[in-house]
Write an enzyme that holds these catalytic residues in place. Structure first.
Site, short mmCIF file in Angstrom:
data_model
loop_
_atom_site.label_atom_id
_atom_site.label_comp_id
_atom_site.label_asym_id
_atom_site.label_seq_id
_atom_site.Cartn_x
_atom_site.Cartn_y
_atom_site.Cartn_z
CB CYS A 59 -0.84 -0.07 1.18
SG CYS A 59 -2.09 1.46 1.19
CB CYS A 63 -1.66 3.80 8.11
SG CYS A 63 -2.96 4.44 6.86
CB CYS A 66 -0.90 -0.17 8.15
SG CYS A 66 -1.82 -1.41 7.23
CB CYS A 103 -15.70 -6.79 6.32
SG CYS A 103 -17.04 -6.83 7.73
CB CYS A 134 -18.59 -4.55 5.30
SG CYS A 134 -17.67 -3.38 5.84
CB CYS A 194 -18.57 0.20 8.85
SG CYS A 194 -17.41 -0.68 10.12
NE ARG A 266 -17.73 -5.23 13.42
CZ ARG A 266 -18.15 -4.59 12.54
NH1 ARG A 266 -17.30 -3.71 12.03
NH2 ARG A 266 -19.27 -4.52 11.98
N1 SAM Z 1 -6.61 0.50 3.12
C1 SAM Z 1 -7.92 0.76 3.86
C2 SAM Z 1 -7.93 1.84 4.24
O1 SAM Z 1 -7.21 2.07 5.18
O2 SAM Z 1 -8.82 2.86 4.32
C3 SAM Z 1 -8.86 -0.40 4.35
C4 SAM Z 1 -7.99 -1.42 5.25
S1 SAM Z 1 -7.44 -0.44 6.64
C5 SAM Z 1 -6.27 -2.25 7.17
C6 SAM Z 1 -8.78 -0.72 8.05
C7 SAM Z 1 -8.47 -0.43 9.28
O3 SAM Z 1 -7.78 -1.18 9.93
C8 SAM Z 1 -7.53 0.93 9.76
O4 SAM Z 1 -8.32 2.17 9.53
C9 SAM Z 1 -7.31 0.64 11.04
O5 SAM Z 1 -8.16 1.20 11.94
C10 SAM Z 1 -7.25 -0.85 11.09
N2 SAM Z 1 -5.88 -1.53 11.61
C11 SAM Z 1 -4.87 -1.59 10.68
N3 SAM Z 1 -4.02 -2.07 11.19
C12 SAM Z 1 -3.93 -2.15 12.44
C13 SAM Z 1 -3.30 -2.73 13.47
N4 SAM Z 1 -2.16 -2.94 13.26
N5 SAM Z 1 -3.92 -2.70 14.83
C14 SAM Z 1 -5.19 -2.19 14.70
N6 SAM Z 1 -6.06 -1.77 13.92
C15 SAM Z 1 -5.46 -1.87 12.53
FE1 SF4 Z 2 -2.66 1.12 3.49
FE2 SF4 Z 2 -2.78 0.14 5.63
FE3 SF4 Z 2 -3.24 2.68 5.47
FE4 SF4 Z 2 -5.03 1.08 4.89
S1 SF4 Z 2 -4.54 1.24 6.83
S2 SF4 Z 2 -4.58 2.65 3.68
S3 SF4 Z 2 -4.01 -0.54 3.87
S4 SF4 Z 2 -1.44 1.37 5.12
#
Ligand code: SAM
Ligand code: SF4
Ligand code: DTB
Length: 358
Positions: A59, A63, A66, A103, A134, A194, A266
Site C-alpha cells: 500500500c 499509516c 499498518c 467484510c 462490507c 462503518c 464492534r
Molecule cells: N486500506 C484501507 C484503508 O485504510 O482505508 C482499508 C484497510 S485498513 C487495514 C482498515 C483499518 O484497520 C484501519 O483504518 C485501522 O483502523 C485498522 N488497522 C490496521 N492495522 C491495524 C493494527 N495493526 N492494529 C489495529 N488496527 C489496525
Molecule cells: Fe494502506 Fe494500511 Fe493505511 Fe489501509 S491502513 S491505507 S492498507 S497503509
C-alpha cells in the site's frame, strides 16, 4: 419515547462531555453503558462479521500502525487482487461457520478504475449468498461510491482512526478531511457507514474522547463503530507503542456505546491478546459485534471455536444485528428463533458439520 440521555443531538457530544464519561468511576461508567445498551439492544446478542483481505500489502499510504504499508517493513508481501471465485468461496465458508456479514478489505489508497468491475462483482456475488456485504478500499470518489451503492453494498468501512489532534502523528498521506469526504460520499450513495478507530497508539485519554466525539458528531451517526486495539506490528513505526491499561480500552468501548446508543459497537482488532475476562467486560460495556474467524486482514484473531465457546460460556448468542437502530428488545421470548426485529443465528463447528463429507 427515547430516554432523555439518548435524545442528545449528535453535536451535543463535545470532547469535554465524552472526557467526563471516561472520568466516571468504572462501575458508574459500566452501569450507564449497560442502561443505554439495554434500551436499544438485547444485552446477550452479538453480531458476527468475517474479514477477508482481497488485496494484500504494497500500500502506498503511510499509516503508522499498518503491516501493509509499502513504506515500512511490516513483513507482508504485496499481492494482486484476488479472483472473484476465491472471494466467494471464502465468503461461503464464513457464512457456513455462522458469519452474517462479510467484510472485504484492500490495501489501496483508493481503488483504480480497472479494479472496480471485479470489486462490484464481488459485492453482487457475496450478496447472492445471502450475506450482508462490507468493503474497505480506501478513499472513494463520487462515482465509485455510487457504483458500490448500486451494486447493493450494505456497509463501507472507513475509519477516522484517532483524534484530529493526534492524527498527524500516525498518518501523513491522507488527511482527516479526506476521510470525512469519503464518508460523506458513502452516505450520499445510500451505503451504511462503518467508522471507528484504533486505541493504544500512544494517544492520550483526551484523544480517545475526541475520537468518540468526532464519531458521535457525525449526522447520522455511523451504523457500525469498530474499536480496534493496536496490534503492534514489528517493523512499523508503532511497533513499540506504550501499553494501554486494559480498563482504559473498556472505558473507550463504554464511551462509544453511550455516545452512539443505536450503533453496533464492534470489539475489533487486538482480541487475540485479550483474555476472555477482558472481552466479557467489553460486552458489559456495550460491545455487540465481533470479527469472527482466525484472521483479520493480515493479523491473527481468536479461532472461531474459541469464540463459539466464549459466547456459550457467557450465555450470549450470535444475532443478525437487525435489532440495531430498532426498538428496545426487552422480551425474553425473543430468545427463540425468528421474531420481528432480530434473528438468532446458529453458529456451528463447520468441521463437525462437514464431518460426513470429510
Ligand atoms: N486500506 C484501507 C484503508 O485504510 O482505508 C482499508 C484497510 S485498513 C487495514 C482498515 C483499518 O484497520 C484501519 O483504518 C485501522 O483502523 C485498522 N488497522 C490496521 N492495522 C491495524 C493494527 N495493526 N492494529 C489495529 N488496527 C489496525
Ligand atoms: Fe494502506 Fe494500511 Fe493505511 Fe489501509 S491502513 S491505507 S492498507 S497503509
Ligand atoms: C476495522 O476497523 N478493523 C478491521 C476492518 N476495519 C477492516 C481491520 C483490522 C486490521 C488489523 C490488522 C491486520 O489484520 O492487518
Amino acid at each position: 419515547m427515547p430516554h432523555a440521555a439518548d435524545r442528545q443531538a449528535p453535536q451535543a457530544w463535545s470532547t469535554e462531555a465524552v472526557l467526563a464519561l471516561f472520568e466516571l468511576p468504572f462501575p458508574d461508567l459500566i452501569h450507564r453503558a449497560q442502561q443505554v445498551h439495554r434500551r436499544h439492544f438485547r444485552a446477550d446478542g452479538i453480531q458476527l462479521s468475517s474479514l477477508l483481505s482481497i488485496k494484500t500489502g504494497g500500500c502506498p499510504e503511510d499509516c503508522g500502525y499498518c503491516s501493509q504499508s509499502a513504506r515500512h517493513d511490516g513483513g507482508v508481501a504485496a499481492q494482486r487482487l484476488m479472483p472473484v471465485e476465491e472471494v466467494v468461496a471464502a465468503a461461503r465458508a464464513a457464512r457456513d461457520a455462522g458469519a452474517q456479514r462479510f467484510c472485504m478489505g484492500a490495501a489501496w489508497r483508493s481503488p483504480k478504475p480497472r479494479d472496480m468491475p471485479a470489486v462490484l462483482e464481488m459485492v453482487r456475488a457475496v450478496k447472492a449468498l445471502g450475506m450482508e456485504t462490507c468493503m474497505t478500499l480506501g478513499m472513494l470518489d463520487d462515482e465509485q461510491a455510487g457504483a458500490l451503492g448500486e451494486a447493493g453494498l450494505d456497509y463501507y468501512n472507513h475509519n477516522l482512526d484517532t483524534s484530529p489532534e493526534f492524527y498527524g502523528r500516525v498518518i501523513g498521506t491522507r488527511s482527516y478531511a479526506d476521510r470525512l469526504d469519503t464518508l460523506a460520499r458513502v452516505r450520499a450513495a445510500g451505503v451504511k457507514v462503518c467508522c471507528g478507530g484504533i486505541v493504544g497508539m500512544g494517544e492520550s485519554r483526551r484523544d480517545r474522547a475526541a475520537l468518540i466525539a468526532q464519531l458521535a458528531g457525525m449526522d447520522p451517526q455511523p451504523e457500525s463503530v469498530p474499536i480496534n486495539h493496536l496490534i503492534p506490528v514489528p517493523g512499523t513505526p508503532l511497533a513499540d507503542a506504550p501499553p494501554l491499561d486494559p480498563f482504559e480500552f473498556v472505558r473507550t468501548i463504554a464511551a462509544a456505546r453511550i455516545a452512539m446508543p443505536r450503533s453496533a459497537v464492534r470489539l475489533s482488532a487486538g482480541r487475540q491478546a485479550m483474555p476472555d475476562s477482558l472481552q466479557a467486560l467489553c460486552f458489559l460495556a456495550g460491545a455487540n459485534s465481533l470479527f469472527y474467524g482466525d484472521t483479520l486482514l493480515t493479523a491473527g484473531n481468536p479461532e472461531a471455536e474459541a469464540d463459539r465457546q466464549l459466547l456459550r460460556r457467557l450465555g450470549m448468542r450470535a444475532t443478525d444485528g437487525a435489532d440495531a437502530n430498532g426498538p428496545p428488545a426487552r422480551d425474553k421470548e425473543t430468545h427463540a428463533g425468528t421474531r420481528a426485529g432480530m434473528r438468532t443465528i446458529r453458529i456451528q463447528d463447520t468441521r463437525r458439520a462437514a464431518g460426513g463429507r470429510a
